[in-house]
Scaffold this motif. Structure first.
Motif, short mmCIF file in Angstrom:
data_model
loop_
_atom_site.label_atom_id
_atom_site.label_comp_id
_atom_site.label_asym_id
_atom_site.label_seq_id
_atom_site.Cartn_x
_atom_site.Cartn_y
_atom_site.Cartn_z
N VAL A 172 0.86 -1.18 0.00
CA VAL A 172 0.00 0.00 0.00
C VAL A 172 0.90 1.23 0.00
CG1 VAL A 172 -1.69 1.32 1.35
CG2 VAL A 172 -1.88 -1.18 1.19
N LEU B 48 -1.24 6.15 2.13
CA LEU B 48 -2.51 5.51 2.45
C LEU B 48 -2.40 4.47 3.56
CD1 LEU B 48 -3.77 4.79 -1.20
CD2 LEU B 48 -3.83 6.94 0.08
N GLN C 4 -11.76 6.24 -0.21
CA GLN C 4 -12.46 6.46 -1.47
C GLN C 4 -13.48 7.60 -1.38
OE1 GLN C 4 -11.49 5.18 -4.22
NE2 GLN C 4 -11.57 2.95 -4.32
N ILE D 44 -8.66 5.44 -6.08
CA ILE D 44 -7.87 4.22 -5.97
C ILE D 44 -8.40 3.20 -6.96
CG2 ILE D 44 -7.14 2.34 -4.44
CD1 ILE D 44 -7.65 4.27 -2.07
N LEU E 184 -8.60 1.81 3.07
CA LEU E 184 -8.61 2.12 1.64
C LEU E 184 -10.04 2.43 1.17
CD1 LEU E 184 -6.16 -0.52 0.12
CD2 LEU E 184 -5.69 1.88 0.67
N TRP F 166 -4.00 10.00 -7.42
CA TRP F 166 -4.51 8.82 -8.10
C TRP F 166 -3.56 7.67 -7.79
CZ3 TRP F 166 -8.63 9.86 -11.76
CH2 TRP F 166 -9.28 8.70 -12.19
N VAL F 167 -4.11 6.58 -7.27
CA VAL F 167 -3.30 5.44 -6.85
C VAL F 167 -3.76 4.19 -7.58
CG1 VAL F 167 -2.57 4.01 -4.89
CG2 VAL F 167 -2.97 6.47 -4.56
N SER G 285 -12.97 -1.55 -8.29
CA SER G 285 -11.81 -1.69 -7.41
C SER G 285 -12.25 -1.74 -5.95
CB SER G 285 -10.84 -0.52 -7.63
OG SER G 285 -10.30 -0.54 -8.92
N LEU H 28 -3.05 0.19 -7.44
CA LEU H 28 -2.44 -0.88 -6.64
C LEU H 28 -2.55 -2.20 -7.38
CD1 LEU H 28 -4.03 -0.12 -3.14
CD2 LEU H 28 -1.77 0.59 -3.95
#
Length: 281
Positions: free
Chosen positions: A110, A114, A184, A191, A180, A155-156, A257, A158
């Protein structure tokens, strides 16, 4: 802890300790008296005054209130905590705090912005637990950029592997995945998860970050196991931007997601931990 004279110019931590002792003594308070006001032990105050312990933000805010120091220690603690980051990482942290856009792809963990406190503690303590409290506090301090008056657009992406790589035990992971999902809700933070089904993708070379600024040149950042690498080279930026665009395109939608994160949280980490599993302190 025995009192010792500090050189306030030696480090931010020494300066903080020097100023704390000076302010406490000017207020006519003993270590124990100040400790009782800010809800900690006099021993802890003494360790901070001797630069043997790293102060935290909540402590600094309480000290400012107790000593009437007009936010002095709340301002100083940010400098102190940043100094606890690895020296090679500090320039990136400074640029990250000024960025208007932060885009990151994480293949194994992560992203630090975050992470929950228990997750960060498990990650940072996996090889070396020296000064772990200070290093964890420094990582959490970085996250303040997401909650300020002008947070960056973040903007992530993963890898799905991040959700399955158990760090710190099931209880820690469940809390991290729930965090997480909670993140959002932030207007400027999105994410996405890159699913295993995506197959070969443009992030196979590893994690990387892109920073954009209002006036300064954009930056691409990568790490190896020794240090970080930050560059504004136009060709590197072009390559990083193209790779990131492809990752976003291959990743699940934001809603899908979130659904995957929730499913992994329940199916993989939903059961209560057994008697031998404990949350990280």
């Amino acid at each position: 802890m025995r009192s010792r004279e500090l050189d306030p110019s030696a480090s931010p931590l020494d300066y903080y300790g020097y100023e704390l002792r000076r302010a406490r003594e000017a207020a006519g308070l003993t270590l124990a008296q100040l400790g009782s006001i800010v809800f900690c032990t006099g021993s802890l105050i003494g360790q901070i005054e001797c630069a043997a312990r790293v102060p935290q933000r909540e402590f600094s805010e309480r000290v400012d209130a107790a000593l009437g120091t007009d936010g002095t220690f709340s301002r100083l603690v940010g400098l102190v905590l940043r100094s606890q980051l690895p020296s090679w990482f500090q320039p990136y942290a400074e640029m990250e705090a000024m960025a208007t856009h932060v885009s990151t792809f994480q293949a194994q963990l992560v992203d630090g912005l975050l992470q929950t406190e228990p997750y960060a503690r498990a990650v940072l303590g996996s090889r070396n637990d020296g000064n772990l409290d200070g290093r964890v506090a420094a990582r959490l301090e970085r996250q303040r950029i997401l909650h300020g008056d002008q947070p960056p657009v973040a903007w992530v992406v993963l890898s799905e592997a991040v959700l399955h790589q158990e760090i710190g035990g099931r209880k820690v992971m469940r809390k991290q995945l729930a965090h997480l999902l909670d993140l959002q809700k932030h207007t400027w933070l999105d994410i996405q998860v890159l699913p295993f089904e995506a197959g070969a993708h443009t992030g196979l070379m590893g994690s990387f970050c892109l920073l954009r600024f209002e006036k300064d040149p954009d930056i691409v950042y990568t790490e190896d196991f020794v240090q970080g690498h930050m560059t504004a080279n136009p060709e590197a930026l072009k390559e990083g931007s193209v790779r990131y665009d492809h990752l976003q395109a291959a990743a699940l939608s934001i809603d899908s997601s979130a659904a995957l994160i929730a499913r992994v949280m329940e199916e993989r980490y939903g059961n209560d931990p057994g008697p031998d599993e404990h949350d990280v302190a």
